[in-house]
Design a protein around this motif. Structure first.
Motif, PDB file in Angstrom:
ATOM      1  N   ILE A 178       0.843  -1.199   0.000  1.00 11.72           N
ATOM      2  CA  ILE A 178       0.000   0.000   0.000  1.00 11.72           C
ATOM      3  C   ILE A 178       0.874   1.244   0.000  1.00 11.72           C
ATOM      4  O   ILE A 178       2.019   1.221   0.427  1.00 11.72           O
ATOM      5  N   ASP A 179       0.312   2.321  -0.485  1.00  5.75           N
ATOM      6  CA  ASP A 179       0.999   3.612  -0.556  1.00  5.75           C
ATOM      7  C   ASP A 179       0.086   4.654   0.078  1.00  5.75           C
ATOM      8  O   ASP A 179      -0.953   4.998  -0.487  1.00  5.75           O
ATOM      9  N   THR A 196     -11.725  -9.129  13.629  1.00  5.36           N
ATOM     10  CA  THR A 196     -12.966  -8.360  13.512  1.00  5.36           C
ATOM     11  C   THR A 196     -14.133  -9.301  13.809  1.00  5.36           C
ATOM     12  O   THR A 196     -13.931 -10.504  13.971  1.00  5.36           O
ATOM     13  N   THR A 197     -15.323  -8.763  13.852  1.00  4.66           N
ATOM     14  CA  THR A 197     -16.501  -9.602  14.097  1.00  4.66           C
ATOM     15  C   THR A 197     -16.711 -10.614  12.970  1.00  4.66           C
ATOM     16  O   THR A 197     -17.327 -11.649  13.180  1.00  4.66           O
ATOM     17  N   ASN A 198     -16.170 -10.321  11.785  1.00  2.00           N
ATOM     18  CA  ASN A 198     -16.308 -11.233  10.637  1.00  2.00           C
ATOM     19  C   ASN A 198     -15.094 -12.140  10.459  1.00  2.00           C
ATOM     20  O   ASN A 198     -14.986 -12.816   9.444  1.00  2.00           O
ATOM     21  N   GLY A 199     -14.156 -12.120  11.393  1.00  2.00           N
ATOM     22  CA  GLY A 199     -12.945 -12.931  11.272  1.00  2.00           C
ATOM     23  C   GLY A 199     -11.717 -12.057  11.272  1.00  2.00           C
ATOM     24  O   GLY A 199     -11.695 -10.973  11.848  1.00  2.00           O
ATOM     25  N   VAL A 200     -10.689 -12.487  10.582  1.00  2.00           N
ATOM     26  CA  VAL A 200      -9.420 -11.765  10.520  1.00  2.00           C
ATOM     27  C   VAL A 200      -9.439 -10.854   9.293  1.00  2.00           C
ATOM     28  O   VAL A 200      -9.877 -11.259   8.224  1.00  2.00           O
ATOM     29  N   ALA A 201      -8.949  -9.614   9.466  1.00  2.00           N
ATOM     30  CA  ALA A 201      -8.944  -8.656   8.355  1.00  2.00           C
ATOM     31  C   ALA A 201      -7.548  -8.084   8.141  1.00  2.00           C
ATOM     32  O   ALA A 201      -6.814  -7.813   9.102  1.00  2.00           O
ATOM     33  N   ASP A 202      -7.192  -7.876   6.887  1.00  2.00           N
ATOM     34  CA  ASP A 202      -5.920  -7.301   6.459  1.00  2.00           C
ATOM     35  C   ASP A 202      -5.970  -5.787   6.693  1.00  2.00           C
ATOM     36  O   ASP A 202      -6.829  -5.093   6.136  1.00  2.00           O
ATOM     37  N   VAL A 203      -5.061  -5.280   7.511  1.00  2.00           N
ATOM     38  CA  VAL A 203      -5.029  -3.851   7.849  1.00  2.00           C
ATOM     39  C   VAL A 203      -4.843  -3.005   6.589  1.00  2.00           C
ATOM     40  O   VAL A 203      -5.535  -2.001   6.397  1.00  2.00           O
ATOM     41  N   GLY A 204      -3.932  -3.395   5.718  1.00  2.00           N
ATOM     42  CA  GLY A 204      -3.708  -2.650   4.476  1.00  2.00           C
ATOM     43  C   GLY A 204      -4.961  -2.558   3.630  1.00  2.00           C
ATOM     44  O   GLY A 204      -5.279  -1.513   3.069  1.00  2.00           O
ATOM     45  N   ALA A 205      -5.704  -3.652   3.551  1.00  2.00           N
ATOM     46  CA  ALA A 205      -6.947  -3.669   2.772  1.00  2.00           C
ATOM     47  C   ALA A 205      -7.969  -2.700   3.362  1.00  2.00           C
ATOM     48  O   ALA A 205      -8.655  -1.992   2.619  1.00  2.00           O
ATOM     49  N   GLY A 251     -10.186   4.640   1.653  1.00  4.13           N
ATOM     50  CA  GLY A 251      -9.712   5.803   0.911  1.00  4.13           C
ATOM     51  C   GLY A 251      -8.519   6.521   1.501  1.00  4.13           C
ATOM     52  O   GLY A 251      -8.245   7.661   1.130  1.00  4.13           O
ATOM     53  N   HIS A 252      -7.762   5.856   2.377  1.00  6.46           N
ATOM     54  CA  HIS A 252      -6.614   6.509   3.007  1.00  6.46           C
ATOM     55  C   HIS A 252      -5.277   6.079   2.430  1.00  6.46           C
ATOM     56  O   HIS A 252      -4.224   6.553   2.877  1.00  6.46           O
ATOM     57  N   ALA A 253      -5.294   5.170   1.449  1.00  8.06           N
ATOM     58  CA  ALA A 253      -4.065   4.721   0.790  1.00  8.06           C
ATOM     59  C   ALA A 253      -4.446   4.152  -0.571  1.00  8.06           C
ATOM     60  O   ALA A 253      -5.614   3.868  -0.839  1.00  8.06           O
ATOM     61  N   LEU A 254      -3.429   3.987  -1.399  1.00 10.16           N
ATOM     62  CA  LEU A 254      -3.620   3.400  -2.723  1.00 10.16           C
ATOM     63  C   LEU A 254      -2.892   2.063  -2.804  1.00 10.16           C
ATOM     64  O   LEU A 254      -1.947   1.821  -2.060  1.00 10.16           O
ATOM     65  N   ASP A 255      -3.339   1.245  -3.722  1.00 10.27           N
ATOM     66  CA  ASP A 255      -2.638   0.005  -4.022  1.00 10.27           C
ATOM     67  C   ASP A 255      -1.306   0.358  -4.669  1.00 10.27           C
ATOM     68  O   ASP A 255      -1.243   1.198  -5.560  1.00 10.27           O
ATOM     69  N   CYS A 256      -0.237  -0.253  -4.207  1.00 11.72           N
ATOM     70  CA  CYS A 256       1.093  -0.059  -4.799  1.00 11.72           C
ATOM     71  C   CYS A 256       1.404  -1.336  -5.578  1.00 11.72           C
ATOM     72  O   CYS A 256       1.992  -2.276  -5.054  1.00 11.72           O
ATOM     73  N   ARG A 257       0.958  -1.355  -6.819  1.00 12.81           N
ATOM     74  CA  ARG A 257       0.985  -2.562  -7.652  1.00 12.81           C
ATOM     75  C   ARG A 257       2.361  -3.205  -7.732  1.00 12.81           C
ATOM     76  O   ARG A 257       2.478  -4.428  -7.780  1.00 12.81           O
ATOM     77  N   ARG A 258       3.403  -2.398  -7.742  1.00 10.43           N
ATOM     78  CA  ARG A 258       4.766  -2.945  -7.837  1.00 10.43           C
ATOM     79  C   ARG A 258       5.033  -3.950  -6.718  1.00 10.43           C
ATOM     80  O   ARG A 258       5.732  -4.926  -6.910  1.00 10.43           O
ATOM     81  N   SER A 279       2.337  -5.084  -4.471  1.00 13.48           N
ATOM     82  CA  SER A 279       1.149  -5.870  -4.117  1.00 13.48           C
ATOM     83  C   SER A 279       0.727  -6.825  -5.219  1.00 13.48           C
ATOM     84  O   SER A 279      -0.065  -7.730  -4.968  1.00 13.48           O
ATOM     85  N   GLY A 280       1.198  -6.567  -6.430  1.00 14.30           N
ATOM     86  CA  GLY A 280       0.716  -7.353  -7.562  1.00 14.30           C
ATOM     87  C   GLY A 280      -0.728  -7.008  -7.912  1.00 14.30           C
ATOM     88  O   GLY A 280      -1.407  -7.752  -8.590  1.00 14.30           O
ATOM     89  N   GLY A 281      -1.223  -5.878  -7.394  1.00 16.83           N
ATOM     90  CA  GLY A 281      -2.595  -5.450  -7.654  1.00 16.83           C
ATOM     91  C   GLY A 281      -3.602  -5.969  -6.639  1.00 16.83           C
ATOM     92  O   GLY A 281      -4.807  -5.807  -6.817  1.00 16.83           O
ATOM     93  N   ARG A 282      -3.114  -6.567  -5.563  1.00 15.37           N
ATOM     94  CA  ARG A 282      -3.971  -7.183  -4.545  1.00 15.37           C
ATOM     95  C   ARG A 282      -5.026  -6.236  -3.990  1.00 15.37           C
ATOM     96  O   ARG A 282      -6.139  -6.646  -3.691  1.00 15.37           O
ATOM     97  N   TYR A 283      -4.716  -4.938  -3.867  1.00 20.71           N
ATOM     98  CA  TYR A 283      -5.646  -3.987  -3.254  1.00 20.71           C
ATOM     99  C   TYR A 283      -6.340  -3.066  -4.251  1.00 20.71           C
ATOM    100  O   TYR A 283      -7.159  -2.243  -3.872  1.00 20.71           O
ATOM    101  N   ARG A 284      -6.024  -3.170  -5.525  1.00 16.44           N
ATOM    102  CA  ARG A 284      -6.524  -2.227  -6.540  1.00 16.44           C
ATOM    103  C   ARG A 284      -8.054  -2.138  -6.559  1.00 16.44           C
ATOM    104  O   ARG A 284      -8.627  -1.054  -6.610  1.00 16.44           O
ATOM    105  N   ASP A 285      -8.721  -3.273  -6.494  1.00 21.88           N
ATOM    106  CA  ASP A 285     -10.192  -3.271  -6.567  1.00 21.88           C
ATOM    107  C   ASP A 285     -10.843  -2.721  -5.303  1.00 21.88           C
ATOM    108  O   ASP A 285     -12.047  -2.485  -5.288  1.00 21.88           O
ATOM    109  N   LEU A 286     -10.057  -2.526  -4.257  1.00 20.28           N
ATOM    110  CA  LEU A 286     -10.606  -1.990  -3.003  1.00 20.28           C
ATOM    111  C   LEU A 286     -10.611  -0.467  -2.966  1.00 20.28           C
ATOM    112  O   LEU A 286     -11.262   0.131  -2.120  1.00 20.28           O
TER     113      LEU A 286
END
Length: 150
Positions: A57-58, A104-113, A119-126, A128-135
């Protein structure tokens, strides 16, 4: 003959030490840290004394408004939480690179995601491989500046 054997053993010892030093790179340093977190900025936290750069993330720097908002968001998100980070073994400056999770109440969550999805960071594709882009929320790329290294 004895001198040749001693030299051969010294050479073998030197080769072994060199190989051990080479292995102390990323794979040998991969590990997990868990505990409470101190937030440096939106993409760097310190977990149980270990500085961790959130992988992939960036987030903006705290020198601007968006960076301060992102920092405050991550502080609220992690307050009172146990944070678990899976470190890759790679480093960036004084920080280990890792993916961090909270319960979380729904299980384990990725902080970066969570940071990207809010809306506080962008996916850093280099990295992440694009892991967060759709978020990324609509408009996040027009509001936040992407670092050149991404």
């Amino acid at each position: 003959m004895v001198l040749d054997m001693i030299q051969a053993r010294l050479l073998l010892g030197a080769i072994s030490i060199t190989c051990m030093l080479a292995v102390t790179g990323s794979a040998a340093n991969a590990r997990t840290v868990s505990g409470t977190a101190y937030v440096r900025d939106a993409d760097t936290i310190v977990v149980s004394g270990t500085p961790v750069r959130l992988s992939g993330i960036d987030a903006p720097e705290t020198s601007n408004r968006y960076g301060r908002e992102a920092h405050a968001f991550v502080e609220r998100l992690l307050r009172g939480q146990t944070v678990t980070c899976e470190l890759s073994g790679d480093r960036s400056y004084d920080r280990w690179i890792g993916i961090c999770y909270i319960d979380t109440t729904n299980g384990v969550a990725d902080v970066g995601a969570i940071v990207v999805a809010n809306g506080h960071a962008l996916d850093c594709r280099r990295y992440s491989g694009g892991r967060y882009r759709d978020l990324e929320p609509h408009g996040a790329r027009s509001r936040l500046r992407q670092a050149s290294y991404c």
